[in-house]
Design a protein around this motif. Structure first.
Motif, mmCIF file in Angstrom:
data_model
loop_
_atom_site.group_PDB
_atom_site.id
_atom_site.type_symbol
_atom_site.label_atom_id
_atom_site.label_comp_id
_atom_site.label_asym_id
_atom_site.label_seq_id
_atom_site.Cartn_x
_atom_site.Cartn_y
_atom_site.Cartn_z
ATOM 1 N N SER A 1 -37.249 -12.805 102.489
ATOM 2 C CA SER A 1 -38.638 -11.751 102.172
ATOM 3 C C SER A 1 -38.673 -11.944 100.621
ATOM 4 N N THR A 2 -40.252 -12.268 100.103
ATOM 5 C CA THR A 2 -40.324 -11.591 98.812
ATOM 6 C C THR A 2 -41.410 -11.007 98.561
ATOM 7 N N THR A 3 -41.410 -9.974 99.596
ATOM 8 C CA THR A 3 -42.549 -8.603 99.222
ATOM 9 C C THR A 3 -41.532 -8.142 98.664
ATOM 10 N N LYS A 4 -42.273 -6.502 97.880
ATOM 11 C CA LYS A 4 -42.051 -6.388 96.808
ATOM 12 C C LYS A 4 -42.210 -4.357 97.725
ATOM 13 N N TYR A 5 -42.511 -4.310 98.531
ATOM 14 C CA TYR A 5 -43.284 -3.187 98.836
ATOM 15 C C TYR A 5 -42.806 -2.706 100.507
ATOM 16 N N SER A 6 -42.614 -1.774 100.770
ATOM 17 C CA SER A 6 -42.358 -1.532 102.589
ATOM 18 C C SER A 6 -43.751 -0.271 102.140
ATOM 19 N N LEU A 7 -44.078 -0.150 103.034
ATOM 20 C CA LEU A 7 -45.333 0.794 103.666
ATOM 21 C C LEU A 7 -45.391 2.245 103.003
ATOM 22 N N LEU A 8 -43.977 2.610 102.753
ATOM 23 C CA LEU A 8 -43.509 3.995 101.773
ATOM 24 C C LEU A 8 -43.372 3.834 100.601
ATOM 25 N N SER A 9 -43.067 2.528 100.410
ATOM 26 C CA SER A 9 -42.712 2.296 98.391
ATOM 27 C C SER A 9 -43.901 1.848 98.081
ATOM 28 N N TRP A 10 -44.933 1.536 98.390
ATOM 29 C CA TRP A 10 -46.600 0.936 98.156
ATOM 30 C C TRP A 10 -46.377 1.606 96.959
ATOM 31 N N LEU A 11 -46.917 2.483 97.522
ATOM 32 C CA LEU A 11 -47.954 3.035 96.116
ATOM 33 C C LEU A 11 -46.975 3.936 95.258
ATOM 34 N N PRO A 12 -45.729 4.898 95.073
ATOM 35 C CA PRO A 12 -45.381 4.990 94.134
ATOM 36 C C PRO A 12 -44.015 3.010 93.093
ATOM 37 N N LYS A 13 -44.132 2.454 93.982
ATOM 38 C CA LYS A 13 -43.554 1.519 92.818
ATOM 39 C C LYS A 13 -44.701 0.991 92.564
ATOM 40 N N SER A 14 -46.274 1.076 92.875
ATOM 41 C CA SER A 14 -47.473 0.320 92.441
ATOM 42 C C SER A 14 -47.423 0.843 90.954
ATOM 43 N N LEU A 15 -48.054 2.391 91.446
ATOM 44 C CA LEU A 15 -48.182 3.797 89.764
ATOM 45 C C LEU A 15 -47.173 3.072 89.005
ATOM 46 N N TRP A 16 -45.870 2.889 89.268
ATOM 47 C CA TRP A 16 -44.205 2.724 88.181
ATOM 48 C C TRP A 16 -45.292 1.323 87.507
ATOM 49 N N LEU B 1 -58.229 6.518 87.190
ATOM 50 C CA LEU B 1 -57.871 6.241 88.724
ATOM 51 C C LEU B 1 -58.966 5.341 89.039
ATOM 52 N N PHE B 2 -60.597 4.847 88.968
ATOM 53 C CA PHE B 2 -60.817 4.042 89.513
ATOM 54 C C PHE B 2 -59.704 2.735 89.357
ATOM 55 N N VAL B 3 -59.328 2.029 87.848
ATOM 56 C CA VAL B 3 -58.472 1.189 87.498
ATOM 57 C C VAL B 3 -57.395 0.993 88.256
ATOM 58 N N LEU B 4 -56.520 2.209 88.741
ATOM 59 C CA LEU B 4 -54.993 2.211 89.532
ATOM 60 C C LEU B 4 -55.405 2.106 90.673
ATOM 61 N N LEU B 5 -55.753 2.376 91.303
ATOM 62 C CA LEU B 5 -56.140 2.202 92.328
ATOM 63 C C LEU B 5 -57.034 1.118 92.858
ATOM 64 N N VAL B 6 -57.529 0.620 92.363
ATOM 65 C CA VAL B 6 -58.265 -1.356 92.375
ATOM 66 C C VAL B 6 -56.574 -1.933 92.500
ATOM 67 N N THR B 7 -56.282 -1.573 90.877
ATOM 68 C CA THR B 7 -54.995 -2.109 91.111
ATOM 69 C C THR B 7 -53.400 -2.328 92.469
ATOM 70 N N SER B 8 -53.865 -1.178 92.717
ATOM 71 C CA SER B 8 -52.934 -1.378 93.461
ATOM 72 C C SER B 8 -53.245 -1.092 94.718
ATOM 73 N N ILE B 9 -54.318 -1.429 94.971
ATOM 74 C CA ILE B 9 -55.131 -2.409 96.916
ATOM 75 C C ILE B 9 -55.118 -3.832 96.558
ATOM 76 N N LYS B 10 -55.074 -4.034 95.729
ATOM 77 C CA LYS B 10 -54.698 -5.989 95.043
ATOM 78 C C LYS B 10 -53.663 -5.952 95.574
ATOM 79 N N GLU B 11 -52.400 -5.064 94.635
ATOM 80 C CA GLU B 11 -51.420 -5.489 95.306
ATOM 81 C C GLU B 11 -50.756 -5.806 96.024
ATOM 82 N N GLY B 12 -50.929 -4.417 97.209
ATOM 83 C CA GLY B 12 -50.769 -4.401 98.409
ATOM 84 C C GLY B 12 -51.187 -5.502 98.938
ATOM 85 N N MET B 13 -52.745 -6.035 98.854
ATOM 86 C CA MET B 13 -53.305 -7.534 99.800
ATOM 87 C C MET B 13 -52.079 -8.181 99.351
ATOM 88 N N GLU B 14 -51.833 -8.364 98.072
ATOM 89 C CA GLU B 14 -50.626 -9.535 97.718
ATOM 90 C C GLU B 14 -50.176 -9.893 98.450
#
Length: 124
Positions: free
Chosen positions: A29-44, A86-99
């Motif tokens: 398991s090399t994933t960093k996020y779960s569905l619930l933890s993606w947004l808070p961890k990504s913003l952190w 907000l645009f930069v944070l959104l794009v980067t969070s989506i990119k991290e989620g896709m990765e």
């Protein structure tokens, strides 16, 4: 070498109850996020970067200047920096989620590979 050293053998114990052990499953398991933890961890992770903290502080100061002009007046529209941040944070969070989804897909592929199991018991 003397005669006693030739007769000594190293003994290796092979556990027959390996499959019955209470250890964790043998899974990658090399994933960093779960569905619930993606947004808070990504913003952190985003706000650990100095540039994002800087733009957040500038946006807050500009908003204060917009709504409390007695303190200071902002020469620019404060929402220009807020929307950009907000645009930069959104794009980067989506990119991290896709990765992370790609990592999960790769993990599933590796975990579902066919393997050869070697058993040292008498019954096969």
């Amino acid at each position: 070498m003397n005669e006693n050293e030739d007769e000594e053998f190293r003994k290796i114990a092979i556990r027959a109850d390996v499959t019955k052990s209470k250890s964790s499953p043998n899974r990658i398991s090399t994933t960093k996020y779960s569905l619930l933890s993606w947004l808070p961890k990504s913003l952190w992770e985003q706000f650990r970067r100095v540039a994002n903290v800087y733009f957040l502080l500038i946006s807050i100061l500009m908003l204060i200047g917009e709504y409390a002009p007695t303190l200071w007046q902002t020469p620019l529209d404060p929402y220009s920096t807020v929307v950009t941040l907000l645009f930069v944070l959104l794009v980067t969070s989506i990119k991290e989620g896709m990765e992370d989804l790609q990592r999960a897909k790769s993990d599933r592929f590796e975990n579902n590979k066919e393997v050869t199991v070697i058993s040292f018991s008498d019954d096969g």
